[in-house]
Design an enzyme around this catalytic site. Structure first.
Site, PDB file in Angstrom:
ATOM      1  CB  SER A 483      -0.962  -0.047   1.192  1.00 46.21           C
ATOM      2  OG  SER A 483      -1.983   0.901   1.056  1.00 46.21           O
ATOM      3  CG  ASP A 494       7.497   5.516 -11.260  1.00 46.64           C
ATOM      4  OD1 ASP A 494       8.043   4.500 -11.728  1.00 46.64           O
ATOM      5  OD2 ASP A 494       6.312   5.543 -10.891  1.00 46.64           O
ATOM      6  CE  LYS A 508      -5.911  -3.122  -0.176  1.00 43.58           C
ATOM      7  NZ  LYS A 508      -6.192  -1.693  -0.369  1.00 43.58           N
TER       8      LYS A 508
END
Length: 716
Positions: A483, A494, A508
């Site tokens: 999460s 990224d 998740k």
């Protein structure tokens, strides 16, 4: 649609007539010696509130769930299979004749539930209860009957997973199957050190309790099973909560729990540990693990063990909860497939506060390429925030970001060359905290994208301030990083801000909302998380740049292990900066990483144990011959001992003479870890952290650009 199913859909009186014709022949066809019922439970029937709730649930799933799927004949057919699976997943209670009779309803549930007609669902549930009660009474009678013999010298095997098997054709075939089940349970107990008679007594109590509870079942339990068989077809995190379960959910979501700090779920007849709450007594104690199955619970240091196999989840939770400071003892079947016996675990109940376990730091050194690197590590066990104190304006409120900010300043003063953010076992927590923590490492820009069920995308969680820390960063993750952890790790990856190390994360990537119903509540998935690259964290998780071995089986733990999990997908990326092109550095990093792994005694050991775990987990049959089982366990113990001694010998440590010596040493080590839970980090004693340090050092050694350089804006 079949004509016979249209007849079912016309009116509730028609359904009742069909139910009667369905049940009567089956009852008459039962072999009395096998299924005689001394005290038949009263059939359950739906309440008016449940009928209204069913209509409401179907409408909300159709309009509000992220996964757009119509409740039509196709989904009704899938629901039929899922409902039977939720009742009799191992296919050992219903007979084939039951399933054939139930086929009338396969394509009917969509129309029935849309108008609140629950009669078909209750008819199936009542038939299941009849079969269950009859079976339990037969088992108890067999255990009491001295003429029923159990031969543990014959070589016979039991199929361990019957999910793909056929239902028994006859009562006699079911009897044979259950004799093997009973024999297996007795043998497991005997291999744990009990005599045959002691094992029979334990099992008799188990099944007598289950029989008593089955006869006391309410229509609320039946309704919950029916509705959750439907919600799980949308995704595994969408659930119906009965009024009582909704109250338990409120307790579990509060910051304070007086219990052991474990998230539990039902699986077949067992209560399984889904995860451990960070900072909770179970995690601090150290012996209870995810996927362990709780089979018995006792109160205090010397209370009698109460067998809880077959109990409802809420009943098990009530036994585990208790006054702060008191002891609860658990008997569990270990998740470790090589374990021979059950574990006995004693845990002191405490108030669980998510902010109790704050971030911690340590400094260590590694030598790489003839240079010594001074590295910092910050352990972030959860993304926490004392929201109540924050709202009151308390300037000293606790939060992950505030604590990490202070630790970063201390590490900067210590002039470390780079830092590792350790997110292993971090199951998430506060989403705003994940965004604010990212803000410490990147300049202003998006952190995560959220797409709603209506396809609108928001990028409201952002970094707003210039980065506080600009030196090289690594993030260490594992399968239990979930999460909010995945959002942070994904953002760092990224942006090219740092290198991700470890094993693929949990996956998740969905967002749930709690909706009030006329009767109970619906926890419904309404959105998904997406990284700024456009990739979802759902299902796939974050894939590390450099991977480390793990003893956790992704087929058993993680989003991809769930049926009907939302899939991984992509949306349009968000414009963002790139700090380093990590892929350019990976070839050299990976080469040196593999060279170290091939020689490191710790990872050689982990890989060999992983192979042993996989072999044990992949076994599809179980011998019911006592001597064979003892031989198999002895072989596993000897392989474990050999693996451990090979590791110790390579490190220059004394080897163990026997497996018992190893077992005692491991127990002492677990106890020491329990006592050291709140003390300082020890990176040099942690092979994962140590290897992450070497990887980070390799990364630092290749960097040729100034720390404060910010790359050009990434193109869409």
């Amino acid at each position: 649609m079949l004509m016979q199913n249209r007849a079912v859909k016309q009116s509730s009186p028609s359904v009742r007539r069909l139910v009667f014709t369905l049940i009567t022949p089956l009852v008459l066809g039962i072999t009395l010696s096998t299924f005689t019922i001394a005290e038949k439970a009263s059939p359950l029937a739906p309440s008016a509130d449940q009928k209204k709730a069913a209509i409401d649930i179907v409408k909300r799933l159709d309009k509000e769930h992220y996964r757009k799927q119509e409740f039509n004949d196709a989904l009704s057919s899938r629901y039929f299979d899922e409902y039977l699976k939720s009742l009799d997943g191992q296919k050992n209670f219903f007979l084939q004749s039951d399933i054939k009779a139930f086929e009338k309803y396969r394509l009917a549930f969509d129309d029935l539930y849309k108008k609140g007609d629950l009669d078909a669902g209750f008819a199936i549930y009542n038939r299941y209860n009849e079969r269950l009660i009859a079976r339990l009474e037969k088992i108890i009678a067999d255990l009491d009957n001295p003429d029923v013999k159990f031969d543990f010298n014959e070589e016979v095997s039991l199929q361990t997973d019957r999910k793909d098997a056929a239902w028994p054709k006859t009562a006699a075939e079911a009897d044979t199957l259950w004799h093997l089940y009973l024999k297996s349970s007795l043998l497991n107990s005997m291999l744990s050190g009990k005599s045959l008679e002691e094992s029979k007594t334990t099992l008799r109590k188990r099944y007598a309790n289950q029989l008593r509870r089955t006869k006391q079942q309410t229509n609320e339990e039946a309704f919950s099973v029916m509705m959750n068989a439907l919600t799980t077809l949308y995704d595994p995190h969408t659930n119906y909560l009965s009024p009582e379960n909704a109250e338990n959910f409120d307790i579990s979501m509060s910051l304070e729990l007086q219990g052991i700090g474990a998230v539990l779920q039902s699986e077949d007849d067992y209560t399984k540990v889904s995860s451990l709450i960070v900072g909770g007594p179970a995690q601090k104690q150290g012996q209870l693990k995810p996927n362990d199955k709780i089979v018995a619970i006792a109160q205090g240091a010397d209370g009698e063990m109460v067998d809880v196999v077959g109990w409802r989840l809420d009943e098990v939770v009530k036994l585990i909860r208790g006054p702060k400071g008191t002891l609860v003892r658990l008997e569990v079947i270990p998740a470790d497939p090589t374990a021979a016996t059950n574990k006995l675990i004693t845990i002191k109940r405490e108030t669980v506060k998510l902010e109790d376990q704050a971030a911690k730091k340590a400094i260590f050194e590694v030598n790489e390429n003839g240079r010594t690197y001074k590295l910092g590590v910050i352990d972030v066990p959860t993304f926490y925030m004392n929201f109540e104190a924050y709202q009151k304006g308390d300037p000293n409120y606790k939060s992950t970001t505030r604590d990490v900010y202070n630790l970063l300043n201390e590490l900067n003063k210590a002039k470390v060359d780079g830092i590792i953010i350790d997110l292993r076992d971090n199951g998430g927590g506060s989403l705003p905290e994940a965004a604010m923590l990212t803000d410490l490492f990147v300049d202003p820009g998006p952190v995560v994208q959220i797409r709603q069920s209506d396809d609108t995308v928001s990028r409201n969680y952002r970094a707003y301030q210039p980065a506080v820390y600009r030196a090289p960063v690594a993030v260490l993750v594992n399968r239990l990083s979930a999460s909010a952890s995945e959002i942070f790790a994904g953002a760092i990856q990224d942006y090219g801000r740092g290198i991700i190390i470890g094993s693929p994360t949990f996956g998740k990537g969905s967002v749930q909302n709690l909706v009030e119903l006329r009767h109970g509540r619906l926890k419904i998935t309404e959105a998904k998380f997406y990284r700024i690259s456009g990739d979802s964290t759902q299902h796939r998780g974050v894939i590390p740049d450099v991977q480390l071995p793990s003893l956790l089986d992704p087929a058993e733990i993680g989003e991809s292990s769930y049926d009907n999990a939302l899939p991984w997908d992509r949306i349009h990326p968000a414009p963002h900066q790139n700090y380093f092109k990590i892929s350019d550095y990976l070839p050299k990093i990976e080469t040196k990483h593999q060279e170290r792994m091939a020689k490191d005694p710790e990872f050689i050991y982990l890989n060999k144990q992983s192979e042993l775990f996989k072999e044990a987990s992949n076994k599809k049959t179980l011998s019911l011959r006592q001597a064979t089982r003892q031989q198999e366990q002895k072989a596993i113990e000897q392989r474990t001992l050999a693996n451990e001694n090979e590791r110790r010998k390579a490190k220059g440590e004394a080897v163990y003479a026997t497996y018992e010596d190893l077992k005692k040493a491991k127990e002492a080590e677990d106890e020491k870890k329990n006592q050291d839970q709140d003390k300082e980090l020890k990176p040099l004693e942690d092979p994962y952290l140590l290897e992450a340090g070497h990887v980070l050092a390799d990364f630092i050694g290749q960097i040729k650009v100034p720390e404060k350089q910010v790359a050009k804006q990434a193109q869409d």
